[in-house]
Enzyme design. Structure first.
Site, short mmCIF file in Angstrom:
data_model
loop_
_atom_site.label_atom_id
_atom_site.label_comp_id
_atom_site.label_asym_id
_atom_site.label_seq_id
_atom_site.Cartn_x
_atom_site.Cartn_y
_atom_site.Cartn_z
N CYS A 59 0.84 -1.20 0.00
CA CYS A 59 0.00 0.00 0.00
C CYS A 59 0.88 1.26 0.00
O CYS A 59 1.77 1.40 0.86
CB CYS A 59 -0.90 0.01 1.24
N CYS A 61 0.00 4.35 0.66
CA CYS A 61 -0.52 5.47 1.44
C CYS A 61 -0.11 5.40 2.91
O CYS A 61 -0.73 6.04 3.75
CB CYS A 61 -2.04 5.50 1.35
N CYS A 78 -1.63 -4.95 -1.41
CA CYS A 78 -2.94 -4.68 -1.99
C CYS A 78 -3.51 -5.90 -2.75
O CYS A 78 -2.81 -6.49 -3.55
CB CYS A 78 -2.83 -3.49 -2.94
N CYS A 80 -5.28 -5.07 0.67
CA CYS A 80 -4.87 -5.29 2.07
C CYS A 80 -5.98 -6.00 2.86
O CYS A 80 -7.12 -6.13 2.40
CB CYS A 80 -4.55 -3.94 2.70
N CYS A 89 -10.75 0.91 2.17
CA CYS A 89 -9.54 1.31 1.47
C CYS A 89 -9.24 2.75 1.86
O CYS A 89 -9.90 3.68 1.37
CB CYS A 89 -9.73 1.18 -0.04
S1 SF4 Z 1 -6.94 -1.71 -0.82
FE1 SF4 Z 1 -6.54 0.48 -0.62
S2 SF4 Z 1 -5.75 0.75 1.47
FE2 SF4 Z 1 -5.61 -1.40 0.95
S3 SF4 Z 1 -3.55 -1.68 0.11
FE3 SF4 Z 1 -4.90 -1.32 -1.63
S4 SF4 Z 1 -4.78 0.87 -1.98
FE4 SF4 Z 1 -3.98 0.53 0.09
#
Ligand code: SF4
Length: 121
Positions: A59, A61, A78, A80, A89
């Protein structure tokens, strides 16, 4: 030997692979991209960079002390665990239809990703 050209080709490949993943996963989970498509583009690019560097789409972020160790733990690869288990998310890549930031699209082109990311640089 790794040349600039081969590095660029493999980064294109990683970006395309994550773009396709994002579209398919959104369709499969009935989630939608953000109404601000720049967010979607930046997250897909970040996932592709991690996939290219670490072999898994960690991820983009979050802050990590040790990215390689996080990849091994797999929790934030991802999609996740919070996304898989609760459709959460925090990057705003996959949004449920009731989310105020959700658009009605589940598609983004490679050109859009490149264009939107270059505008952010
Ligand atoms: S689903 Fe969203 S929060 Fe989870 S790893 Fe992927 S981009 Fe990041």
């Amino acid at each position: 030997m790794t040349t600039a050209k081969s590095t660029s080709q493999s980064s294109d490949k990683a970006l395309e692979s994550m773009r396709k993943f994002a579209e398919k996963y959104a369709q499969r989970t009935d989630t939608y991209f953000c109404s601000n498509l720049s967010v979607t583009a930046a997250v897909i690019k970040g996932l592709a960079e991690h996939k290219q560097e670490f072999g898994s789409p960690l991820c983009p972020c979050r802050h990590y002390q040790d990215k390689a160790a996080e990849v091994k733990k797999a929790y934030w690869n991802c999609p996740c665990v919070p996304m898989r288990e609760e459709k959460k998310c925090h990057c705003l890549l996959f949004l449920t239809p009731d989310n105020a930031f959700a658009s009605n699209t589940q598609s983004i082109t490679t050109e859009e990703i490149t264009q939107l990311c270059s505008e952010m640089e």
